[in-house]
Design a protein around this motif. Structure first.
Motif, short mmCIF file in Angstrom:
data_model
loop_
_atom_site.label_atom_id
_atom_site.label_comp_id
_atom_site.label_asym_id
_atom_site.label_seq_id
_atom_site.Cartn_x
_atom_site.Cartn_y
_atom_site.Cartn_z
N GLY A 1 4.75 1.14 -1.12
CA GLY A 1 5.47 1.65 0.04
C GLY A 1 6.20 0.61 0.86
O GLY A 1 6.94 0.95 1.78
N ARG B 1 12.67 -1.00 -2.30
CA ARG B 1 11.31 -0.59 -1.94
C ARG B 1 10.41 -0.47 -3.16
O ARG B 1 10.83 -0.03 -4.22
CB ARG B 1 11.37 0.75 -1.23
CG ARG B 1 10.00 1.30 -0.85
CD ARG B 1 10.09 2.40 0.14
NE ARG B 1 10.68 1.89 1.37
CZ ARG B 1 11.19 2.68 2.31
NH1 ARG B 1 11.18 3.98 2.19
NH2 ARG B 1 11.72 2.15 3.39
N ASN C 1 8.35 1.85 -4.43
CA ASN C 1 8.27 3.29 -4.18
C ASN C 1 7.06 3.90 -4.91
O ASN C 1 7.17 4.92 -5.57
CB ASN C 1 9.57 3.95 -4.65
CG ASN C 1 9.68 5.38 -4.21
OD1 ASN C 1 9.36 5.71 -3.09
ND2 ASN C 1 10.11 6.25 -5.12
#
Length: 121
Positions: A9, A96, A98
């Motif tokens: 994250g 990011r 993810n």
């Protein structure tokens, strides 16, 4: 970048810059700001030494663009992606992790992460 681990994250930091035109970035930070609206080609990649199942993606203003996720299927290697996105002036781009899986980037002198933004119009 001293710590090469990017937890799930979290956004990936970029330690330095090449030539900048139409974007701003402070070395060592995660955010890249687009100066003017337009259609952009974004090429991105990361070299990892751990993180099977992790996933990198481009986030625009904190939201991952659904066309950009790339999943790590091996523990050591490189992930690369490319996208064409329409961006507004002031949009903030990040790379990011993810996923919930931490990833470990290759340390210097290797290139841990890279991102190239090219305005098409």
């Amino acid at each position: 970048i001293a710590d090469s681990t990017v937890v799930g994250g979290a956004d990936v930091p970029f330690s330095n810059n090449g030539p900048l035109s139409g974007v701003t970035h402070t070395p060592g930070t995660t955010t890249i700001t687009v100066v003017s609206a337009g259609t952009y080609e974004i090429n991105y990649g990361i070299s990892i030494t751990a993180g099977v199942g992790s996933q990198i993606a481009i986030a625009v203003n904190g939201t991952v663009d659904a066309s950009t996720p790339i999943t790590a299927l091996v523990a050591t290697g490189e992930l690369f992606g490319s996208a064409i996105l329409t961006l507004a002036a002031g949009d903030v781009i990040t790379l990011r992790n993810n996923s919930a899986t931490p990833l470990v980037m290759t340390l210097a002198p290797g290139v841990g992460s890279q991102l190239t933004i090219k305005k098409l119009d």
